[in-house]
Design an enzyme around this catalytic site. Structure first.
Site, PDB file in Angstrom:
ATOM      1  N   ILE A  38       0.852  -1.196   0.000  1.00 26.19           N
ATOM      2  CA  ILE A  38       0.000   0.000   0.000  1.00 26.19           C
ATOM      3  C   ILE A  38       0.887   1.245   0.000  1.00 26.19           C
ATOM      4  O   ILE A  38       1.518   1.572   0.991  1.00 26.19           O
ATOM      5  CB  ILE A  38      -0.957  -0.025   1.214  1.00 26.19           C
ATOM      6  N   ASP A  39       0.948   1.921  -1.138  1.00 25.85           N
ATOM      7  CA  ASP A  39       1.730   3.153  -1.261  1.00 25.85           C
ATOM      8  C   ASP A  39       0.807   4.339  -0.974  1.00 25.85           C
ATOM      9  O   ASP A  39      -0.338   4.158  -0.571  1.00 25.85           O
ATOM     10  CB  ASP A  39       2.378   3.256  -2.644  1.00 25.85           C
ATOM     11  N   SER A  40       1.296   5.573  -1.203  1.00 28.25           N
ATOM     12  CA  SER A  40       0.482   6.699  -0.730  1.00 28.25           C
ATOM     13  C   SER A  40      -0.861   6.837  -1.451  1.00 28.25           C
ATOM     14  O   SER A  40      -1.859   7.103  -0.795  1.00 28.25           O
ATOM     15  CB  SER A  40       1.271   8.001  -0.701  1.00 28.25           C
ATOM     16  N   LYS A  42      -2.725   4.451  -2.606  1.00 30.03           N
ATOM     17  CA  LYS A  42      -3.576   3.397  -2.058  1.00 30.03           C
ATOM     18  C   LYS A  42      -3.912   3.672  -0.590  1.00 30.03           C
ATOM     19  O   LYS A  42      -4.987   3.310  -0.121  1.00 30.03           O
ATOM     20  CB  LYS A  42      -2.900   2.035  -2.200  1.00 30.03           C
ATOM     21  N   ALA A  43      -2.970   4.300   0.126  1.00 27.10           N
ATOM     22  CA  ALA A  43      -3.221   4.610   1.533  1.00 27.10           C
ATOM     23  C   ALA A  43      -4.408   5.557   1.667  1.00 27.10           C
ATOM     24  O   ALA A  43      -5.253   5.399   2.546  1.00 27.10           O
ATOM     25  CB  ALA A  43      -1.980   5.231   2.165  1.00 27.10           C
TER      26      ALA A  43
END
Lengths: 80, 598
Positions: A38-40, A42-43
């Site tokens: 989970i990258d930004s 997706k966060a």
């Protein structure tokens, strides 16, 4: 509240959909980025989906503390 | 479409003039800022925004801020940002916008970065949230005494810098309690420095690009003309509004959105990047609602929309009845323009009235104020095949290369070979640019300035070729990674990895980006280690991924381990990243273990 609607189960469903990892394989100690990918972007999607599905609001300060699956589950349990 | 509007007063020569003009000449235009999740917004006229700037100037003056002082503003896009940044501008101080902390992950790394910037710029004042100041005070206590901002790779700034941050920092809440002091606003000359834009430096420390009023105003004027070119009149004569989500610490957000709209009297509908990431569809919904619009975004923004709202991942799709026929110019820049992304975006929006000819690639960089080239034809995305026989480790993008247009007015672009020869059209070399928008130097860094400005030409570090006087970008010479439109210094990744392995100066790491197709550039780390056991290597890779994820909110495409000393270095011990990448791509690295993406 049915079992499926419990905050922790909703959170697991959201985490699974965003990460593409089956719910059954997600463990509390898993890291959101290193293990779930989970990258930004997706966060942010994660926060909004949690807010929408659980009708809660997550402050930026609280969001900044979420690093593992367990952090997310603990948060929604307390908030829900 | 609105009626064509003549300019009510002469074009402003400085940014304060532009702000004052906006307040008087465009009474019905202004700025709207959305809340964090994009559920509501507050709107103020440009006159009210100017009022905030005046109040900000009075508060900063009461704190002793003077002309030429650096004022670092580390806040999300907000009224507080406007008050402090524009307030500093009116005082003749040099405002510097710095990115606030990300949505998830470590506030420590961010706080250390803020401390580093405050120290490097010897800032008179920092305006930021209470959490940054609290974190700095906490970190200063737990950091070894005597450690300075120098050395200690991975540590960011030391105890003194953190203490300085805490001492020079003010929260917007504290600023609001300050008794206003009547001040005399600066009347800067156009040639004077107006503000600083932070950018990545090749040595791992952030650099501050000095932009003069003249450069900023020139860029605003020529961008307005270039955007309007296919419509036969500058953009401000036919556009009502801009809708933007770019951060104000980015040249495309600050110059391309805020200055553009206040200089030309447009409405600006502004959301934070995190709002866009949370609800990307909001950008298009607002564009559809605000009349005739133009708006910029990096390739990544268009890709995110296409992925989240269209195609297989599409969960919500675009709302029924969304009308994008007023979206007159969809500017694409800040990173490589991907033909497949543009195609996917057009596929999503064309059924909603979006005209594919509105896709307008452009190219710019902080050292050029913003825009260097603009597609002025208005024919939509045009591509050419990559020139044959020029494959290199510096390549980015696929076989088809997007045209990013011709130089903006008064600006020249040429292509140079490594030996300094000017290359004919069709041959790939380094892009050099010259014109009124090119910066005058980095703040307090004459060595870096001399490297970037060669005989009055900006050495961009980007690779490309010209065809028919238009630029096509093919790759990059300089050691930076551009991820989601944001520049990242390779050191930031390398220090994190070295911090995890604990290798110190013995076990080094090298970072670079590889082409990820429509996903854009993706980061790769090659790490030296003495560890051999596969299980231990897997654990190490996991720890590095976690550290990178927490600190930078990034997913590494690959972590590869090699033996100590196997990363190519110069005689002085600097990692040769381009050679490392070449070997990585050619399969010439002796990998201890390849840990695939989880």
């Amino acid at each position: 509240m049915s079992e499926k609607d419990r905050p922790q189960n909703v959170a697991l469903d959201v985490l699974s959909k965003i990460s593409g990892i089956a719910e059954g394989e997600i463990r509390p100690q898993m890291d959101l980025t290193a293990d779930l990918g989970i990258d930004s972007p997706k966060a942010l999607q994660l926060l909004v989906d949690l807010e929408d599905r659980l009708s809660i609001e997550i402050s930026d300060d609280d969001a900044a503390k979420m690093q593992t699956v367990g952090d997310v589950l603990g948060y929604v349990e307390a908030a829900g | 479409m609105s009626d064509l509007r003549p300019d009510p007063r002469p074009f402003p020569k400085t940014l304060p003039e532009a702000l004052h003009r906006a307040a008087i000449a465009f009474p019905d235009k202004g700025l709207a800022i959305f809340d964090g999740r994009g559920r509501s917004h507050e709107r103020r006229s440009w006159a009210e925004v100017r009022g905030m700037a005046c109040t900000g100037a009075e508060r900063l003056a009461a704190l002793g801020v003077e002309r030429g002082d650096r004022v670092v503003v580390c806040l999300p896009s907000s009224w507080e940002w406007m008050e402090s940044w524009l307030g500093a501008l009116l005082l003749g101080a040099w405002p510097v916008a710095l990115a606030p902390a990300g949505a998830l992950g470590s506030s420590e790394a961010h706080t250390r970065r803020v401390a580093e910037v405050v120290e490097r710029l010897d800032a008179r004042l920092l305006v930021t949230g209470a959490s940054v100041l609290d974190e700095a005070a906490r970190l200063a206590e737990s950091t070894e005494p005597g450690s300075s901002g120098e050395g200690a790779p991975g540590e960011g700034s030391g105890r003194e810098a953190l203490r300085e941050l805490a001492a020079r920092g003010q929260t917007p809440e504290r600023l609001a309690e300050i008794t206003l002091r009547t001040v005399k606003f600066a009347r800067p000359e156009p040639e004077e420095v107006a503000f600083l834009q932070l950018t990545s430096g090749s040595t791992g420390v952030p650099r501050a690009v000095q932009i003069t009023h003249a450069a900023a105003m020139h860029n605003n004027r020529v961008s307005d003309e270039a955007i309007g070119a296919p419509h036969g009149a500058p953009a401000h004569t036919w556009a009502d509004a801009m809708v933007a989500w770019l951060p104000l610490n980015h040249d495309m957000g600050l110059v391309g959105c805020l200055f553009m709209s206040l200089t030309h009297g447009l409405d600006l509908w502004l959301m934070n990047p995190t709002t866009f990431l949370a609800r990307p569809g909001l950008w298009l919904e607002q564009i559809a609602r605000r009349g005739v619009t133009f708006a910029p975004a990096p390739n990544f923004g268009y890709q995110l929309l296409a992925e989240r709202l269209g195609g297989a991942m599409g969960r919500r799709g675009l709302p029924e009845g969304l009308d994008l026929s007023g979206f007159r110019a969809a500017l694409v820049g800040a990173e490589m323009v991907r033909p497949e992304t543009v195609e996917a975006f057009v596929g999503l929006t064309e059924p909603h009235g979006f005209d594919p000819r509105a896709i307008r690639p452009c190219y710019g960089l902080a050292e050029g104020t913003l825009a260097v080239t603009f597609d002025c034809r208005g024919e939509g995305l045009r591509t050419r095949p990559r020139p044959a026989g020029t494959v290199s480790a510096e390549d980015l993008g696929g076989r088809e290369v997007a045209c990013v247009g011709a130089p903006v007015a008064d600006t020249e672009v040429r292509i140079l070979a490594p030996d300094g020869r000017e290359l004919p059209e069709g041959e790939i070399g380094e892009v050099r640019a010259r014109g009124p928008g090119i910066f005058t130097g980095y703040y307090n860094d004459s060595k870096a300035t001399a490297e970037a400005l060669v005989d009055g030409w900006l050495a961009t570090g980007d690779l490309g070729f010209l065809h028919g006087g238009e630029l096509y970008l093919t790759g990059r010479l300089k050691d930076i990674l551009i991820l989601r439109g944001h520049n990242l210094m390779p050191h930031e990744l390398e220090w994190l990895a070295e911090g995890v392995t604990g290798g110190g100066g013995v076990e080094r790491a090298g970072a670079f980006s590889v082409d990820g197709g429509p996903e854009g550039e993706r980061p790769v780390l090659v790490v030296e280690t003495g560890v051999r056991a596969p299980d231990a290597l897997r654990e190490l890779a996991h720890d590095i991924r976690r550290e990178v994820g927490r600190t930078l909110s990034l997913i590494l495409a690959d972590v590869t381990f090699v033996r100590r000393g196997k990363i190519p270095k110069t005689t002085s011990g600097k990692v040769q990243r381009r050679e490392l990448k070449r070997r990585y791509l050619a399969g010439d690295l002796e990998r201890l273990d390849t840990v695939p993406e989880t």
